[in-house]
Design an enzyme around this catalytic site. Structure first.
Site, PDB file in Angstrom:
ATOM      1  N   SER A 163      -0.103  -6.558  11.013  1.00 33.32           N
ATOM      2  CA  SER A 163       0.685  -6.563   9.792  1.00 33.32           C
ATOM      3  C   SER A 163       1.717  -7.703   9.794  1.00 33.32           C
ATOM      4  CB  SER A 163       1.346  -5.194   9.608  1.00 33.32           C
ATOM      5  OG  SER A 163       1.849  -5.023   8.307  1.00 33.32           O
ATOM      6  N   ASP A 171      -7.109  -1.460   2.441  1.00 36.22           N
ATOM      7  CA  ASP A 171      -5.728  -1.613   2.913  1.00 36.22           C
ATOM      8  C   ASP A 171      -4.771  -1.263   1.779  1.00 36.22           C
ATOM      9  OD1 ASP A 171      -3.170  -2.701   3.750  1.00 36.22           O
ATOM     10  OD2 ASP A 171      -4.284  -3.813   5.272  1.00 36.22           O
ATOM     11  N   HIS A 218      -4.315   0.775   5.875  1.00 34.51           N
ATOM     12  CA  HIS A 218      -3.472  -0.084   6.705  1.00 34.51           C
ATOM     13  C   HIS A 218      -3.128   0.581   8.035  1.00 34.51           C
ATOM     14  CE1 HIS A 218      -0.982  -3.620   7.197  1.00 34.51           C
ATOM     15  NE2 HIS A 218       0.025  -2.856   7.576  1.00 34.51           N
TER      16      HIS A 218
END
Length: 301
Positions: free
Chosen positions: A95, A211, A266
């Site tokens: 991330s 995501d 995610h």
């Protein structure tokens, strides 16, 4: 063939070398080193003897500190690791951590990093009311640029890579991080940073359409919106065509691997073990490389 995403990440990190080099993991926004323990355990179990390092830096709300400050902190850690592992190591960054790692690789001339694996990272920027943004600025996608593109907003990491496609001029002028890192604006260290970044052997980009944080999700493979919110793929982006920081050079070298996997949220990349039958990386973007598919074909669980 049954497999796991963690096995994919591991093979992406170590599959291009003869031995198992150390792997350094970097967490994302609102995360900490403990959040990567599952991945660390899996790597060590799957490849006994592999050294896995997870720096305990900028945890939780500390991850909201300005990106340049985080890059400075992680840069010091990477310098120490270069001395500890003189034969090099791999960076696997999740991330926001992917942008932190990009900054470190650009600034350090002797970083000793072989493969850089960016896992679900907003590499081309972020624009959307995803969870992490909502925690700071609820329901203000359209007006976030007013907060982010000023000196106060630039003290918050998320604002450092907030890229409003409708206000690109303001982004280029007021954002002190991403346009500089991308080479979208000229600065005296631009050539040196490009040279430093190109020291890596491989760039592995991993993401997917499920995501629910990275917006657009294609940012994880350097795609991003145009002013009409149509996604422009990596190879049609100006930063690629002008080779502002080395992306095109890496691609021409054959050293970019892309992997796009569906149905992975995610948090799912690191918080749970995702098992599925795959014999190749789905070609959702049309840009998945043979190298990434080869990695997947050689994973077994």
């Amino acid at each position: 063939m049954r497999t796991s995403l963690l096995a994919l990440l591991l093979l992406a990190a170590v599959g291009y070398t003869c031995g198992y080099k150390p792997v350094v993991l970097v967490h994302g926004a609102f995360g900490d080193n403990k959040g990567l323990n599952r991945m660390k355990r899996f790597i060590k179990r799957e490849h006994p003897g592999t050294k896995v390092v997870v720096p305990n830096l900028f945890s939780n709300r500390g991850s909201m500190m300005p990106m340049w400050r985080q890059i400075q902190g992680y840069g010091l850690a990477v310098k120490k690791l270069a001395k500890k592992f003189p034969n090099g190591f791999h960076l696997l960054c999740f991330s926001q951590g992917g942008l932190v790692c990009r900054g470190v690789l650009s600034l350090l001339p002797k970083h000793k990093v072989h493969n850089f694996i960016a896992l679900a990272s907003p590499l081309a920027g972020q624009f959307g009311e995803a969870f992490n943004v909502q925690r700071l600025f609820p329901n203000i996608e359209g007006d976030a640029y007013k907060i982010c593109y000023n000196p106060v907003g630039q003290q918050v990491s998320i604002c450092n890579y907030w890229k409003d496609p409708r206000h690109i001029r303001r982004y280029l002028k007021k954002n002190t991080f991403l346009p500089v890192l991308n080479g979208e604006v000229n600065h005296k260290r631009k050539k040196a940073w490009k040279k430093n970044f190109l020291r890596i052997k491989k760039l592995v980009l991993i993401g997917g359409p499920a995501d629910d944080v990275i917006t657009p999700w294609q940012s994880s493979i350097f795609g991003f919106y145009d002013k009409n919110k149509n996604v422009v793929p990596m190879r049609k982006q100006k930063i690629y065509k002008k080779d502002t920081f080395g992306l095109k050079t890496l691609d021409k070298r054959g050293d970019i691997e892309e992997c796009i996997l569906p149905k992975v949220t995610h948090g799912g990349w690191i918080n749970r073990r995702v098992r599925r039958n795959i014999s190749g990386c789905p070609e959702g973007s049309g840009e998945t490389s043979l190298g990434a598919r080869k990695v997947l074909r050689n994973i077994s669980d």
